[in-house]
Write a protein that holds these residues in place. Structure first.
Motif, PDB file in Angstrom:
ATOM      1  N   ASN A  20       0.816  -1.221   0.000  1.00 47.44           N
ATOM      2  CA  ASN A  20       0.000   0.000   0.000  1.00 47.44           C
ATOM      3  C   ASN A  20       0.847   1.269   0.000  1.00 47.44           C
ATOM      4  O   ASN A  20       0.457   2.299   0.565  1.00 47.44           O
ATOM      5  CB  ASN A  20      -0.949   0.015   1.207  1.00 47.44           C
ATOM      6  N   GLU A  21       2.007   1.188  -0.611  1.00 43.47           N
ATOM      7  CA  GLU A  21       2.910   2.341  -0.650  1.00 43.47           C
ATOM      8  C   GLU A  21       2.390   3.403  -1.619  1.00 43.47           C
ATOM      9  O   GLU A  21       2.122   3.109  -2.781  1.00 43.47           O
ATOM     10  CB  GLU A  21       4.304   1.885  -1.098  1.00 43.47           C
ATOM     11  N   PRO A  22       2.233   4.660  -1.178  1.00 41.84           N
ATOM     12  CA  PRO A  22       1.839   5.729  -2.105  1.00 41.84           C
ATOM     13  C   PRO A  22       3.019   6.082  -3.011  1.00 41.84           C
ATOM     14  O   PRO A  22       4.114   6.381  -2.530  1.00 41.84           O
ATOM     15  CB  PRO A  22       1.482   6.898  -1.177  1.00 41.84           C
ATOM     16  N   LEU A  23       2.815   6.015  -4.327  1.00 46.73           N
ATOM     17  CA  LEU A  23       3.901   6.258  -5.263  1.00 46.73           C
ATOM     18  C   LEU A  23       3.933   7.721  -5.670  1.00 46.73           C
ATOM     19  O   LEU A  23       2.901   8.391  -5.749  1.00 46.73           O
ATOM     20  CB  LEU A  23       3.732   5.366  -6.497  1.00 46.73           C
ATOM     21  N   GLN A  24       5.141   8.199  -5.936  1.00 48.98           N
ATOM     22  CA  GLN A  24       5.348   9.585  -6.336  1.00 48.98           C
ATOM     23  C   GLN A  24       6.157   9.620  -7.625  1.00 48.98           C
ATOM     24  O   GLN A  24       7.383   9.754  -7.589  1.00 48.98           O
ATOM     25  CB  GLN A  24       6.057  10.362  -5.231  1.00 48.98           C
ATOM     26  N   PRO A  25       5.494   9.463  -8.782  1.00 50.09           N
ATOM     27  CA  PRO A  25       6.211   9.539 -10.057  1.00 50.09           C
ATOM     28  C   PRO A  25       6.971  10.844 -10.171  1.00 50.09           C
ATOM     29  O   PRO A  25       6.540  11.893  -9.686  1.00 50.09           O
ATOM     30  CB  PRO A  25       5.088   9.449 -11.097  1.00 50.09           C
ATOM     31  N   VAL A  26       8.123  10.779 -10.821  1.00 52.56           N
ATOM     32  CA  VAL A  26       9.009  11.935 -10.923  1.00 52.56           C
ATOM     33  C   VAL A  26       8.499  12.883 -11.997  1.00 52.56           C
ATOM     34  O   VAL A  26       8.207  12.468 -13.126  1.00 52.56           O
ATOM     35  CB  VAL A  26      10.445  11.478 -11.251  1.00 52.56           C
ATOM     36  N   SER A  27       8.390  14.163 -11.679  1.00 56.38           N
ATOM     37  CA  SER A  27       7.933  15.165 -12.644  1.00 56.38           C
ATOM     38  C   SER A  27       9.062  15.515 -13.606  1.00 56.38           C
ATOM     39  O   SER A  27      10.250  15.372 -13.287  1.00 56.38           O
ATOM     40  CB  SER A  27       7.459  16.426 -11.928  1.00 56.38           C
ATOM     41  N   GLN A  28       8.687  15.975 -14.797  1.00 58.11           N
ATOM     42  CA  GLN A  28       9.678  16.309 -15.812  1.00 58.11           C
ATOM     43  C   GLN A  28      10.566  17.469 -15.391  1.00 58.11           C
ATOM     44  O   GLN A  28      11.671  17.627 -15.897  1.00 58.11           O
ATOM     45  CB  GLN A  28       8.977  16.631 -17.135  1.00 58.11           C
ATOM     46  N   GLY A  29      10.102  18.308 -14.464  1.00 62.06           N
ATOM     47  CA  GLY A  29      10.910  19.438 -14.023  1.00 62.06           C
ATOM     48  C   GLY A  29      11.852  19.102 -12.889  1.00 62.06           C
ATOM     49  O   GLY A  29      12.552  19.991 -12.374  1.00 62.06           O
ATOM     50  N   ASN A  30      11.911  17.832 -12.490  1.00 63.93           N
ATOM     51  CA  ASN A  30      12.752  17.413 -11.376  1.00 63.93           C
ATOM     52  C   ASN A  30      14.227  17.633 -11.704  1.00 63.93           C
ATOM     53  O   ASN A  30      14.714  17.220 -12.763  1.00 63.93           O
ATOM     54  CB  ASN A  30      12.483  15.939 -11.070  1.00 63.93           C
ATOM     55  N   ALA A  31      14.957  18.285 -10.787  1.00 59.99           N
ATOM     56  CA  ALA A  31      16.371  18.593 -11.032  1.00 59.99           C
ATOM     57  C   ALA A  31      17.206  17.327 -11.139  1.00 59.99           C
ATOM     58  O   ALA A  31      18.142  17.249 -11.950  1.00 59.99           O
ATOM     59  CB  ALA A  31      16.899  19.493  -9.917  1.00 59.99           C
ATOM     60  N   GLY A  32      16.894  16.334 -10.312  1.00 63.45           N
ATOM     61  CA  GLY A  32      17.631  15.078 -10.379  1.00 63.45           C
ATOM     62  C   GLY A  32      17.442  14.386 -11.710  1.00 63.45           C
ATOM     63  O   GLY A  32      18.370  13.772 -12.243  1.00 63.45           O
ATOM     64  N   LEU A  33      16.236  14.489 -12.262  1.00 65.51           N
ATOM     65  CA  LEU A  33      15.963  13.895 -13.567  1.00 65.51           C
ATOM     66  C   LEU A  33      16.806  14.560 -14.650  1.00 65.51           C
ATOM     67  O   LEU A  33      17.332  13.895 -15.536  1.00 65.51           O
ATOM     68  CB  LEU A  33      14.474  14.029 -13.893  1.00 65.51           C
ATOM     69  N   ALA A  34      16.958  15.869 -14.574  1.00 66.36           N
ATOM     70  CA  ALA A  34      17.770  16.591 -15.550  1.00 66.36           C
ATOM     71  C   ALA A  34      19.231  16.176 -15.450  1.00 66.36           C
ATOM     72  O   ALA A  34      19.919  16.009 -16.475  1.00 66.36           O
ATOM     73  CB  ALA A  34      17.618  18.092 -15.336  1.00 66.36           C
ATOM     74  N   ARG A  35      19.728  16.000 -14.235  1.00 65.83           N
ATOM     75  CA  ARG A  35      21.132  15.579 -14.064  1.00 65.83           C
ATOM     76  C   ARG A  35      21.346  14.166 -14.594  1.00 65.83           C
ATOM     77  O   ARG A  35      22.376  13.875 -15.206  1.00 65.83           O
ATOM     78  CB  ARG A  35      21.529  15.672 -12.589  1.00 65.83           C
ATOM     79  N   LEU A  36      20.364  13.290 -14.341  1.00 64.99           N
ATOM     80  CA  LEU A  36      20.477  11.920 -14.844  1.00 64.99           C
ATOM     81  C   LEU A  36      20.429  11.910 -16.366  1.00 64.99           C
ATOM     82  O   LEU A  36      21.224  11.231 -17.022  1.00 64.99           O
ATOM     83  CB  LEU A  36      19.347  11.056 -14.275  1.00 64.99           C
ATOM     84  N   ARG A  37      19.519  12.667 -16.960  1.00 62.72           N
ATOM     85  CA  ARG A  37      19.396  12.725 -18.407  1.00 62.72           C
ATOM     86  C   ARG A  37      20.710  13.192 -19.043  1.00 62.72           C
ATOM     87  O   ARG A  37      21.123  12.677 -20.078  1.00 62.72           O
ATOM     88  CB  ARG A  37      18.260  13.650 -18.806  1.00 62.72           C
ATOM     89  N   ALA A  38      21.379  14.149 -18.399  1.00 66.84           N
ATOM     90  CA  ALA A  38      22.623  14.690 -18.947  1.00 66.84           C
ATOM     91  C   ALA A  38      23.738  13.658 -18.960  1.00 66.84           C
ATOM     92  O   ALA A  38      24.695  13.770 -19.740  1.00 66.84           O
ATOM     93  CB  ALA A  38      23.049  15.917 -18.139  1.00 66.84           C
TER      94      ALA A  38
END
Length: 237
Positions: A109-127
């Motif tokens: 029953n864990e509430p999930l928190q999908p990562v938003s496109q504006g997430n700074a960590g996502l930008a660093r990973l993409r780079a």
């Protein structure tokens, strides 16, 4: 059985971009397996493990060979496939390989928190992620598969028996499925011994150029084996 590993049926969550980034080298890979831009949308989402990858068929020109991921820590998830968006719209639709370090067990029953496109960590990973090895060659899990895997040590047959037992233990296959596969393998070995795979040797020296002009959604019928053989060369391609 080790329960620090993931098995068929386990519910997992793809780790955060920051956690995944901490596992990658300068090429965006872990043990040679690339984390690809097409996988970014799955961060923070939950999936079920379909199976562990105990062996994989890899093209080591001019042949195909059964190989393994050295860490034996790669799984397939139910659902996600590569859509090729970061690779000029590639349409192979490959299954995605997931290192266990990129996943974690999902809590009840864990509430999930999908990562938003504006997430700074996502930008660093993409780079960090590569999409081309050079101007003429893509960089993805498919192109790097030979480098990310290794040959089985020692004799092949004992390893194949060992893997069959692993697949039964992991829940990847049932006893019925394994018996059916063994029966088909035995039949193919007998036929190959009798004919030397002549049943798949075609008459051609050069690949034919044929276009049916097929469009998405059209219904097609696969030709008979004899008709297909007439399109092949002596090596069965």
């Amino acid at each position: 059985m080790r329960r620090d590993r993931l098995f068929a049926g386990d519910q997992v969550v793809v780790r955060t971009p920051e956690e995944i980034l901490s596992t990658l080298d300068t090429d965006g890979t872990l043990d040679g397996v690339p984390f690809m831009p097409e996988m970014l949308d799955w961060c923070g989402k939950s999936f079920r493990v379909q199976r562990r990858v105990e062996k994989i068929c890899v093209e080591i020109r001019p042949i195909y060979s059964n190989r393994r991921f050295a860490g034996n820590d790669v799984v397939l998830l139910e659902g996600p496939r590569c859509d090729g968006n970061a690779h000029d719209g590639c349409q192979r639709g490959c299954r995605l390989f997931w290192k266990e370090n990129w996943l974690r067990p999902a809590a009840d029953n864990e509430p999930l928190q999908p990562v938003s496109q504006g997430n700074a960590g996502l930008a660093r990973l993409r780079a960090r992620l590569k999409v081309k090895a050079d101007e003429d060659r893509y960089f993805c899990q498919s192109t790097e598969l030979a480098k990310a895997t290794e040959a089985f040590p020692g004799r092949k047959k004992p390893w194949m028996l060992r893997i069959a037992f692993r697949e039964l233990r992991n829940g990847d296959r049932t006893w019925f499925e394994m018996a059916r596969l063994f029966t088909r393998w035995s039949w193919l070995m007998l036929r190959n011994a009798a004919s030397g795979q002549a049943y798949l040797r075609g008459p051609l020296k050069q690949t034919p150029v044929v276009s049916l002009g097929l469009q998405t959604g059209e219904l097609v019928r696969v030709k008979s084996r004899d008709e297909i053989v007439q399109t092949l060369a002596e090596n069965g391609r």
